[in-house]
Design a protein around this motif. Structure first.
Motif, mmCIF file in Angstrom:
data_model
loop_
_atom_site.group_PDB
_atom_site.id
_atom_site.type_symbol
_atom_site.label_atom_id
_atom_site.label_comp_id
_atom_site.label_asym_id
_atom_site.label_seq_id
_atom_site.Cartn_x
_atom_site.Cartn_y
_atom_site.Cartn_z
ATOM 1 N N MET A 189 -15.168 15.430 0.500
ATOM 2 C CA MET A 189 -14.454 14.151 0.417
ATOM 3 C C MET A 189 -12.999 14.316 -0.017
ATOM 4 S SD MET A 189 -17.026 12.173 1.092
ATOM 5 C CE MET A 189 -16.700 10.485 0.604
ATOM 6 N N GLY A 190 -12.625 15.499 -0.457
ATOM 7 C CA GLY A 190 -11.331 15.667 -1.110
ATOM 8 C C GLY A 190 -10.160 15.917 -0.184
ATOM 9 N N GLY A 272 -12.306 12.579 -16.837
ATOM 10 C CA GLY A 272 -12.063 13.123 -18.169
ATOM 11 C C GLY A 272 -12.336 14.596 -18.326
ATOM 12 N N HIS A 273 -12.820 15.298 -17.301
ATOM 13 C CA HIS A 273 -13.019 16.731 -17.558
ATOM 14 C C HIS A 273 -12.325 17.651 -16.558
ATOM 15 C CE1 HIS A 273 -16.246 17.120 -14.553
ATOM 16 N NE2 HIS A 273 -16.204 18.412 -14.753
ATOM 17 N N GLU A 274 -12.347 17.312 -15.288
ATOM 18 C CA GLU A 274 -11.777 18.192 -14.264
ATOM 19 C C GLU A 274 -10.265 18.395 -14.478
ATOM 20 O OE1 GLU A 274 -12.687 19.884 -11.564
ATOM 21 O OE2 GLU A 274 -10.940 19.786 -10.238
ATOM 22 N N ALA A 336 -1.350 15.652 -8.481
ATOM 23 C CA ALA A 336 -0.071 16.055 -7.887
ATOM 24 C C ALA A 336 0.578 14.951 -7.066
ATOM 25 C CB ALA A 336 -0.282 17.297 -7.021
ATOM 26 N N ILE A 337 -0.229 13.985 -6.608
ATOM 27 C CA ILE A 337 0.306 12.837 -5.861
ATOM 28 C C ILE A 337 -0.359 11.590 -6.420
ATOM 29 C CG2 ILE A 337 0.545 11.741 -3.578
ATOM 30 C CD1 ILE A 337 -0.329 14.264 -2.270
ATOM 31 N N ILE A 338 0.422 10.523 -6.598
ATOM 32 C CA ILE A 338 -0.184 9.228 -6.956
ATOM 33 C C ILE A 338 0.302 8.222 -5.912
ATOM 34 C CG2 ILE A 338 -0.607 7.553 -8.776
ATOM 35 C CD1 ILE A 338 0.527 9.515 -10.804
ATOM 36 N N ASP A 339 -0.624 7.533 -5.288
ATOM 37 C CA ASP A 339 -0.216 6.653 -4.180
ATOM 38 C C ASP A 339 -0.432 5.185 -4.507
ATOM 39 O OD1 ASP A 339 -2.874 7.913 -3.989
ATOM 40 O OD2 ASP A 339 -3.195 6.428 -2.432
ATOM 41 N N ARG A 340 0.458 4.381 -3.936
ATOM 42 C CA ARG A 340 0.403 2.933 -4.129
ATOM 43 C C ARG A 340 0.737 2.249 -2.806
ATOM 44 N NH1 ARG A 340 -1.517 4.250 -8.407
ATOM 45 N NH2 ARG A 340 -0.889 3.521 -10.482
ATOM 46 N N MET A 341 0.383 0.962 -2.706
ATOM 47 C CA MET A 341 0.759 0.182 -1.535
ATOM 48 C C MET A 341 1.465 -1.089 -1.995
ATOM 49 S SD MET A 341 -1.549 -1.512 1.389
ATOM 50 C CE MET A 341 -1.565 -3.028 0.483
ATOM 51 N N ALA A 342 2.595 -1.426 -1.324
ATOM 52 C CA ALA A 342 3.363 -2.609 -1.743
ATOM 53 C C ALA A 342 2.666 -3.879 -1.242
ATOM 54 C CB ALA A 342 4.777 -2.538 -1.196
ATOM 55 N N THR A 343 2.519 -4.860 -2.120
ATOM 56 C CA THR A 343 1.897 -6.133 -1.719
ATOM 57 C C THR A 343 2.957 -7.186 -1.399
ATOM 58 O OG1 THR A 343 1.739 -6.787 -4.034
ATOM 59 C CG2 THR A 343 -0.193 -5.711 -3.078
ATOM 60 N N GLN A 344 4.228 -6.834 -1.629
ATOM 61 C CA GLN A 344 5.366 -7.714 -1.263
ATOM 62 C C GLN A 344 6.541 -6.815 -0.898
ATOM 63 O OE1 GLN A 344 6.695 -10.282 -4.492
ATOM 64 N NE2 GLN A 344 4.582 -10.560 -5.140
ATOM 65 N N ASP A 345 7.545 -7.395 -0.206
ATOM 66 C CA ASP A 345 8.783 -6.634 0.023
ATOM 67 C C ASP A 345 9.466 -6.429 -1.322
ATOM 68 O OD1 ASP A 345 8.135 -7.069 2.620
ATOM 69 O OD2 ASP A 345 9.930 -8.247 3.123
ATOM 70 N N ILE A 444 -7.951 16.210 -4.112
ATOM 71 C CA ILE A 444 -8.007 15.158 -5.131
ATOM 72 C C ILE A 444 -7.169 15.627 -6.322
ATOM 73 C CG2 ILE A 444 -9.390 13.613 -6.583
ATOM 74 C CD1 ILE A 444 -11.678 13.931 -4.599
ATOM 75 N N THR A 445 -7.630 16.732 -6.967
ATOM 76 C CA THR A 445 -6.801 17.335 -8.015
ATOM 77 C C THR A 445 -6.133 18.596 -7.454
ATOM 78 O OG1 THR A 445 -8.826 18.406 -8.719
ATOM 79 C CG2 THR A 445 -8.110 16.506 -10.007
#
Ligand code: HEM
Length: 459
Positions: A189-190, A272-274, A336-345, A444-445
């Motif tokens: 899944m990673g 909390g552990h990996e 190493a990556i954190i992703d987000r999606m914009a809900t407005q301009d 994932i990590t």
């Protein structure tokens, strides 16, 4: 920035980024194999670029001001994106890491008391005890052979987290079983899914995740069993599960449902552990290769703790240990990556993000960015000395994220990593393994491919 290299000039191994952007199909294939090989050298030299892909823009950010805009100033506009949910959702469900809005707030409030500083200080003896058990395991291994410190650190941090959350060892969360579950999950899944990259809807069958989804279901069942056992025992422990069971929403008076409880047990054990294990794994790799740093750690732990088990007051004084752990997470951020999606301009400074666009915070790239760090490829814990740390931008070092969704376990992780590193360095000398190539990969990590075999000898 002034040259800070006073304690080490070791240049650790990592992937060499491509000189130029890869052609589209190769880039997509490489993204699945290892994203670190996709980001070209220019990304470590310039602050921003956006890529249009199937009607949306992917904003690749690595500038501290952009991080502040996304994670703090406009945190309400940037929601968790479907990518993170796809990767961890099958295991973590709708627990604290993945939930949004009021549902997230309620769970964060419920879990917070377990992460207050006095509660964490009480855990330090358990951290050093687990590291001491690791030392005994390593000493019992045949001399002259390498030790996979990644496995050992996963074992040590798993023991600690299960104890913290469930109030003691739990047969269903033992190391051997969990190691198999985690590695099967990450293996299947990673990786980014080609169908997701092409924007295919969720109902399109994805037959390749079967093993990972089965492992996720096993984990969820074990969490449900632990909760049922606690309820049947009538116990009122003050561990994290006890707090979650007792939590009530101040407005509605409602408690966490069985599914929410289960998802949070899995979330806290997984998150909390990996990650902490990886911070320690890379710290040991760096320390093994920088004998002067290892000597300084040893001197510090002997000065502060002598040969006594490490407690919270000692952790406060193990300042150089924390510097080493920070520098290890700069070079190898577990997330190493954190992703987000914009809900407005929204305008994030010099880039316009449209509703539906993705913001990919490239923590790994920012932590090695040429505009931000002096000799970024070198291992130099002096960057984080109390004096030098003041000169850093608040958002240029973000191993734990930032803003309202910052890692709830950050202090826990620092105290655990410092107490464990100090115990380990005092008991063992770590030596490099020239025969092994260290190749980090984002699954994932950020994990080292093939583990981290090092030599360790007793002191
Ligand atoms: C070195 C160790 C660790 C690293 C690098 C790390 C990293 C992170 C990052 C980057 C996030 C933010 C994700 C995002 O914004 O999308 C996060 C969130 C989280 N972490 Fe950690 N973490 C670590 C240790 C821990 C520990 C020890 C625990 C629990 C005991 C924990 C539990 C969580 C939880 C529950 C969240 C979600 C918080 C929320 O959204 O309110 N983490 N972590």
């Amino acid at each position: 920035m002034a040259d800070t290299l006073t304690s080490s000039d070791f240049v650790p191994q990592t992937v060499i980024p491509p000189e130029k952007p890869l052609p589209l199909m190769r880039g997509l294939m490489q993204m699945i194999a290892n994203p670190l090989y996709v980001w070209p050298q220019a990304m470590y030299e310039n602050p921003y670029h956006g890529v249009k892909w199937i009607g949306r823009t992917f904003h690749y950010i690595r500038k501290p001001e952009h991080m502040k805009a996304v994670f703090l100033d406009h945190a309400d506009i940037f929601a968790k994106s479907q990518f993170q949910k796809k990767l961890v959702g099958p295991a973590l469900g709708d627990g604290l890491l993945t939930a949004e809005g009021e549902h997230w707030k309620f769970q964060r409030r419920a879990a917070s008391p377990a992460f207050r500083i006095d509660a964490l200080r009480a855990l330090v003896p358990a951290f050093s005890h687990s590291a001491q058990e690791t030392i005994e395991r390593i000493k019992a291994m045949p001399a002259g052979q390498t030790v996979d410190v990644m496995q050992e650190m996963q074992h040590a941090t798993l023991d600690v987290i299960v104890e913290t959350i469930l109030g003691g060892a739990d047969p269903e969360f033992g190391y051997d079983r969990m190691a198999r579950i985690v590695s099967d999950y990450i293996e299947t899944m990673g990786k980014p899914d080609m169908l997701d990259m092409f924007g295919a809807p969720n109902w399109v069958p994805r037959p390749w995740g079967g093993k990972g989804r089965r492992r996720a279901a096993e984990l969820q069942q074990s969490a449900a069993n632990a909760i049922n056992r606690r309820r049947a025992s009538g116990g009122q422990q003050k561990d994290l599960l006890g707090l979650l069971l007792a939590a009530r929403d101040p407005e509605t008076g409602r408690g966490l449902s069985d599914v929410e409880l289960r998802d949070n047990v899995v979330t806290f054990i997984g998150a909390g552990h990996e990650t902490t294990a990886l911070a320690l794994t890379f710290s040991l790799y760096l320390v093994a290769n920088a004998p002067d740093v290892q000597e300084r750690l040893l001197r510090e732990v002997l000065d502060v703790c002598g040969d006594r088990p490490i407690d919270a007051a000692m952790v406060d004084n193990l300042v150089y240990h924390e510097q080493v752990i920070k520098e290890a997470m700069r070079l190898y951020p577990p997330v190493a990556i954190i992703d987000r999606m914009a809900t407005q301009d929204i305008d994030i400074g010099d880039a316009m993000v449209k509703k539906g666009d993705f913001a990919f915070a490239l923590i790994y790239v920012m932590h090695r960015h040429k505009l931000l760090w002096d000799h970024p490829e070198r291992f130099d814990p002096e960057r984080f000395s109390p004096e030098n740390a003041k000169k850093l931008h608040r958002f240029q070092f973000m191993p734990f994220g930032a803003g309202p969704r910052i890692c709830i376990g950050m202090k826990f992780a620092y105290m655990e990593a410092v107490a464990m590193l100090a115990t380990l360095v005092r008991g063992l000398r770590f030596l490099p393994n020239a025969a092994h190539t260290v190749e980090p990969n984002i699954r994932i990590t950020l994990r080292p491919e093939g583990g981290m075999p090092l030599y360790a000898e007793k002191r």
